[in-house]
Design a protein around this motif. Structure first.
Motif, PDB file in Angstrom:
ATOM      1  N   MET A 128     -25.504  24.850  62.211  1.00 60.42           N
ATOM      2  CA  MET A 128     -24.819  23.651  62.358  1.00 60.42           C
ATOM      3  C   MET A 128     -24.325  22.625  62.673  1.00 60.42           C
ATOM      4  O   MET A 128     -22.923  23.499  62.248  1.00 60.42           O
ATOM      5  N   SER A 129     -23.398  22.355  63.339  1.00 57.31           N
ATOM      6  CA  SER A 129     -22.685  21.842  63.342  1.00 57.31           C
ATOM      7  C   SER A 129     -21.843  20.746  63.140  1.00 57.31           C
ATOM      8  O   SER A 129     -22.436  20.019  61.949  1.00 57.31           O
ATOM      9  N   GLU A 130     -20.511  20.567  63.053  1.00 58.24           N
ATOM     10  CA  GLU A 130     -19.280  19.274  62.159  1.00 58.24           C
ATOM     11  C   GLU A 130     -19.515  18.765  62.886  1.00 58.24           C
ATOM     12  O   GLU A 130     -19.163  18.035  63.867  1.00 58.24           O
ATOM     13  N   ILE A 131     -19.858  17.598  62.057  1.00 60.60           N
ATOM     14  CA  ILE A 131     -19.414  16.179  62.733  1.00 60.60           C
ATOM     15  C   ILE A 131     -18.131  15.038  62.101  1.00 60.60           C
ATOM     16  O   ILE A 131     -18.272  15.515  60.797  1.00 60.60           O
ATOM     17  N   GLY A 183     -27.514  16.412  60.609  1.00 61.79           N
ATOM     18  CA  GLY A 183     -28.141  16.378  59.932  1.00 61.79           C
ATOM     19  C   GLY A 183     -28.308  15.314  58.422  1.00 61.79           C
ATOM     20  O   GLY A 183     -29.133  14.722  58.585  1.00 61.79           O
ATOM     21  N   MET A 184     -27.080  15.305  58.681  1.00 60.64           N
ATOM     22  CA  MET A 184     -26.856  14.705  57.065  1.00 60.64           C
ATOM     23  C   MET A 184     -27.112  13.057  56.816  1.00 60.64           C
ATOM     24  O   MET A 184     -26.564  12.617  58.550  1.00 60.64           O
ATOM     25  N   THR A 185     -27.314  12.178  56.144  1.00 64.70           N
ATOM     26  CA  THR A 185     -27.487  11.089  55.776  1.00 64.70           C
ATOM     27  C   THR A 185     -25.832  10.454  55.738  1.00 64.70           C
ATOM     28  O   THR A 185     -25.654  12.171  55.001  1.00 64.70           O
ATOM     29  N   LEU A 186     -25.269   9.381  55.939  1.00 67.51           N
ATOM     30  CA  LEU A 186     -24.160   8.759  55.114  1.00 67.51           C
ATOM     31  C   LEU A 186     -23.741   8.492  54.131  1.00 67.51           C
ATOM     32  O   LEU A 186     -22.561   9.283  53.330  1.00 67.51           O
ATOM     33  N   LEU A 187     -24.782   8.771  52.953  1.00 69.31           N
ATOM     34  CA  LEU A 187     -25.006   8.570  51.948  1.00 69.31           C
ATOM     35  C   LEU A 187     -24.705  10.091  51.170  1.00 69.31           C
ATOM     36  O   LEU A 187     -23.612  10.235  50.130  1.00 69.31           O
ATOM     37  N   GLU A 188     -25.228  11.353  51.861  1.00 68.61           N
ATOM     38  CA  GLU A 188     -25.358  12.570  51.799  1.00 68.61           C
ATOM     39  C   GLU A 188     -23.369  12.832  51.926  1.00 68.61           C
ATOM     40  O   GLU A 188     -22.728  13.944  51.435  1.00 68.61           O
ATOM     41  N   ALA A 189     -22.829  12.231  53.171  1.00 69.28           N
ATOM     42  CA  ALA A 189     -22.415  12.670  53.625  1.00 69.28           C
ATOM     43  C   ALA A 189     -20.951  12.306  52.156  1.00 69.28           C
ATOM     44  O   ALA A 189     -20.166  13.001  52.346  1.00 69.28           O
ATOM     45  N   ALA A 190     -21.287  10.437  52.363  1.00 67.87           N
ATOM     46  CA  ALA A 190     -20.185  10.389  51.183  1.00 67.87           C
ATOM     47  C   ALA A 190     -20.378  11.216  49.704  1.00 67.87           C
ATOM     48  O   ALA A 190     -18.819  11.993  49.045  1.00 67.87           O
ATOM     49  N   GLN A 191     -21.048  11.720  49.409  1.00 64.13           N
ATOM     50  CA  GLN A 191     -21.079  12.455  48.400  1.00 64.13           C
ATOM     51  C   GLN A 191     -21.005  14.083  48.332  1.00 64.13           C
ATOM     52  O   GLN A 191     -20.095  13.926  47.273  1.00 64.13           O
ATOM     53  N   SER A 192     -20.451  14.255  49.339  1.00 63.26           N
ATOM     54  CA  SER A 192     -19.924  15.405  49.945  1.00 63.26           C
ATOM     55  C   SER A 192     -19.186  15.680  49.736  1.00 63.26           C
ATOM     56  O   SER A 192     -17.733  16.110  49.392  1.00 63.26           O
ATOM     57  N   VAL A 232     -20.231   0.403  65.556  1.00 60.67           N
ATOM     58  CA  VAL A 232     -21.019   1.208  66.839  1.00 60.67           C
ATOM     59  C   VAL A 232     -20.004   0.997  67.907  1.00 60.67           C
ATOM     60  O   VAL A 232     -20.029  -0.469  67.901  1.00 60.67           O
ATOM     61  N   ARG A 233     -19.895   1.712  68.588  1.00 70.36           N
ATOM     62  CA  ARG A 233     -19.103   0.879  69.754  1.00 70.36           C
ATOM     63  C   ARG A 233     -18.589  -0.756  69.886  1.00 70.36           C
ATOM     64  O   ARG A 233     -18.878  -1.277  70.439  1.00 70.36           O
ATOM     65  N   GLY A 234     -17.845  -0.670  68.674  1.00 73.33           N
ATOM     66  CA  GLY A 234     -16.991  -2.254  68.606  1.00 73.33           C
ATOM     67  C   GLY A 234     -17.957  -3.174  67.976  1.00 73.33           C
ATOM     68  O   GLY A 234     -17.814  -4.014  67.675  1.00 73.33           O
ATOM     69  N   TRP A 235     -19.667  -3.039  67.459  1.00 69.65           N
ATOM     70  CA  TRP A 235     -19.784  -2.949  66.943  1.00 69.65           C
ATOM     71  C   TRP A 235     -20.263  -3.166  65.409  1.00 69.65           C
ATOM     72  O   TRP A 235     -20.422  -1.788  64.976  1.00 69.65           O
ATOM     73  N   VAL A 251     -30.887   6.954  55.042  1.00 67.47           N
ATOM     74  CA  VAL A 251     -31.450   6.536  56.059  1.00 67.47           C
ATOM     75  C   VAL A 251     -30.278   7.171  57.259  1.00 67.47           C
ATOM     76  O   VAL A 251     -31.332   8.481  58.483  1.00 67.47           O
ATOM     77  N   TYR A 252     -29.830   6.157  57.153  1.00 68.79           N
ATOM     78  CA  TYR A 252     -28.750   6.841  58.361  1.00 68.79           C
ATOM     79  C   TYR A 252     -28.111   8.174  58.674  1.00 68.79           C
ATOM     80  O   TYR A 252     -27.369   8.519  57.903  1.00 68.79           O
ATOM     81  N   LEU A 253     -28.145   8.666  59.861  1.00 62.69           N
ATOM     82  CA  LEU A 253     -27.302   9.574  59.575  1.00 62.69           C
ATOM     83  C   LEU A 253     -26.057   9.893  60.216  1.00 62.69           C
ATOM     84  O   LEU A 253     -25.534   8.574  61.457  1.00 62.69           O
ATOM     85  N   VAL A 254     -25.031  10.249  60.038  1.00 63.24           N
ATOM     86  CA  VAL A 254     -23.848  10.654  60.561  1.00 63.24           C
ATOM     87  C   VAL A 254     -24.073  10.655  61.937  1.00 63.24           C
ATOM     88  O   VAL A 254     -25.373  11.644  62.610  1.00 63.24           O
ATOM     89  N   ALA A 255     -22.624  10.255  62.459  1.00 59.82           N
ATOM     90  CA  ALA A 255     -22.218  10.727  63.999  1.00 59.82           C
ATOM     91  C   ALA A 255     -21.131  10.619  63.910  1.00 59.82           C
ATOM     92  O   ALA A 255     -20.378  10.149  63.751  1.00 59.82           O
ATOM     93  N   GLU A 256     -20.698  11.220  65.281  1.00 60.97           N
ATOM     94  CA  GLU A 256     -19.495  11.925  65.484  1.00 60.97           C
ATOM     95  C   GLU A 256     -18.657  10.696  65.894  1.00 60.97           C
ATOM     96  O   GLU A 256     -18.719   9.316  66.546  1.00 60.97           O
ATOM     97  N   ASN A 257     -17.536  10.255  65.318  1.00 63.85           N
ATOM     98  CA  ASN A 257     -16.073   9.148  65.002  1.00 63.85           C
ATOM     99  C   ASN A 257     -16.899   7.734  64.818  1.00 63.85           C
ATOM    100  O   ASN A 257     -16.225   6.768  64.693  1.00 63.85           O
ATOM    101  N   LEU A 258     -17.552   8.265  63.590  1.00 59.68           N
ATOM    102  CA  LEU A 258     -18.758   6.717  63.342  1.00 59.68           C
ATOM    103  C   LEU A 258     -16.983   6.151  62.117  1.00 59.68           C
ATOM    104  O   LEU A 258     -16.605   7.344  61.319  1.00 59.68           O
ATOM    105  N   VAL A 259     -17.188   5.103  61.920  1.00 61.19           N
ATOM    106  CA  VAL A 259     -16.025   4.754  60.967  1.00 61.19           C
ATOM    107  C   VAL A 259     -17.177   3.521  60.184  1.00 61.19           C
ATOM    108  O   VAL A 259     -17.963   3.062  60.406  1.00 61.19           O
ATOM    109  N   VAL A 260     -16.924   4.174  59.071  1.00 59.33           N
ATOM    110  CA  VAL A 260     -18.303   3.334  58.212  1.00 59.33           C
ATOM    111  C   VAL A 260     -17.312   3.104  56.669  1.00 59.33           C
ATOM    112  O   VAL A 260     -16.017   3.116  56.167  1.00 59.33           O
ATOM    113  N   ARG A 261     -17.743   1.973  55.760  1.00 60.59           N
ATOM    114  CA  ARG A 261     -16.623   0.985  55.443  1.00 60.59           C
ATOM    115  C   ARG A 261     -18.330   1.115  53.622  1.00 60.59           C
ATOM    116  O   ARG A 261     -18.961   0.264  53.842  1.00 60.59           O
TER     117      ARG A 261
END
Ligand code: SF4
Ligand code: FES
Length: 196
Positions: A1-4, A18-27, A56-59, A67-77
């Protein structure tokens, strides 16, 4: 599985595809509140308390982190003025249904939610579906389900199944974010008055 690789609350983090943002946050040790999420259950996205802001793309948009999946270079608050304001309003609405829920009260304290903002319709259930989904997905018993619709929707145990399965299980009770005891009461009622 590739790293994001993505950024969360100003921190660079690495998640698995394939991780959700919640799972990424928890880890990454970042806390996001949840009310309808359970790691053993399929993503549901019902309560919306876990919303976060993403660029996402300036928006900037609001997404449901469980439910939202992680994506490369996503900026999350995970916290922002808007996120906090929405969580506060959601909590005020939920507290009208379950004013005595310790979990909701604790979150209300954190987000400055006023538990008396909306008129109380105390039914205890906030329709998170944890008990219903846990019984169906993990226990494969379907002993508890929802009856009615909209704000009248409530949980109900199916007496024929509950009589055989629930006494030795009760694993759904502690999952309830509002009241262990009320769930127990609904079960007792179903067993005592099976034709209701
Ligand atoms: S009884 Fe509790 S766990 Fe079940 S749906 Fe309602 S709030 Fe959720
Ligand atoms: S925890 Fe994500 S919508 Fe409920």
């Amino acid at each position: 599985m590739s790293e994001i690789r993505l950024q969360m609350d100003g921190k660079d983090i690495v998640a698995e595809e394939g991780m959700t943002l919640l799972e990424a946050a928890q880890s990454a040790g970042i806390s996001i509140p949840t009310l309808c999420h359970h790691e053993k259950l399929e993503p549901f996205g019902g309560c919306r308390i876990c919303i976060v802001e993403v660029d996402v793309r300036g928006w900037t948009s609001l997404v449901v982190s469980c439910v939202y999946l992680v994506a490369e270079n996503l900026v999350v608050r995970t916290r922002s003025e808007k996120v906090d304001r929405i969580r506060k309003t959601l909590l005020e609405l939920l507290l009208a249904s379950a004013p005595d829920s310790p979990q909701l009260q604790e979150l209300a304290g954190e987000y400055g939610a006023d538990r008396d903002r909306f008129e109380k319709e105390a039914s205890f259930c906030i329709h998170c579906g944890l008990c219903v989904r846990y019984c169906a997905e993990v226990k494969k018993k379907n002993a508890v389900g929802f009856i009615d619709r909209g704000i009248r929707k409530e949980i109900s145990f199916i007496p024929e199944i509950a009589a055989k399965e629930c006494n030795s299980c009760k694993e759904c009770f502690p999952l309830c974010p509002t009241s262990y005891l009320q769930a127990a009461f609904v079960l007792t009622q179903a067993l005592a008055f099976p034709s209701k």
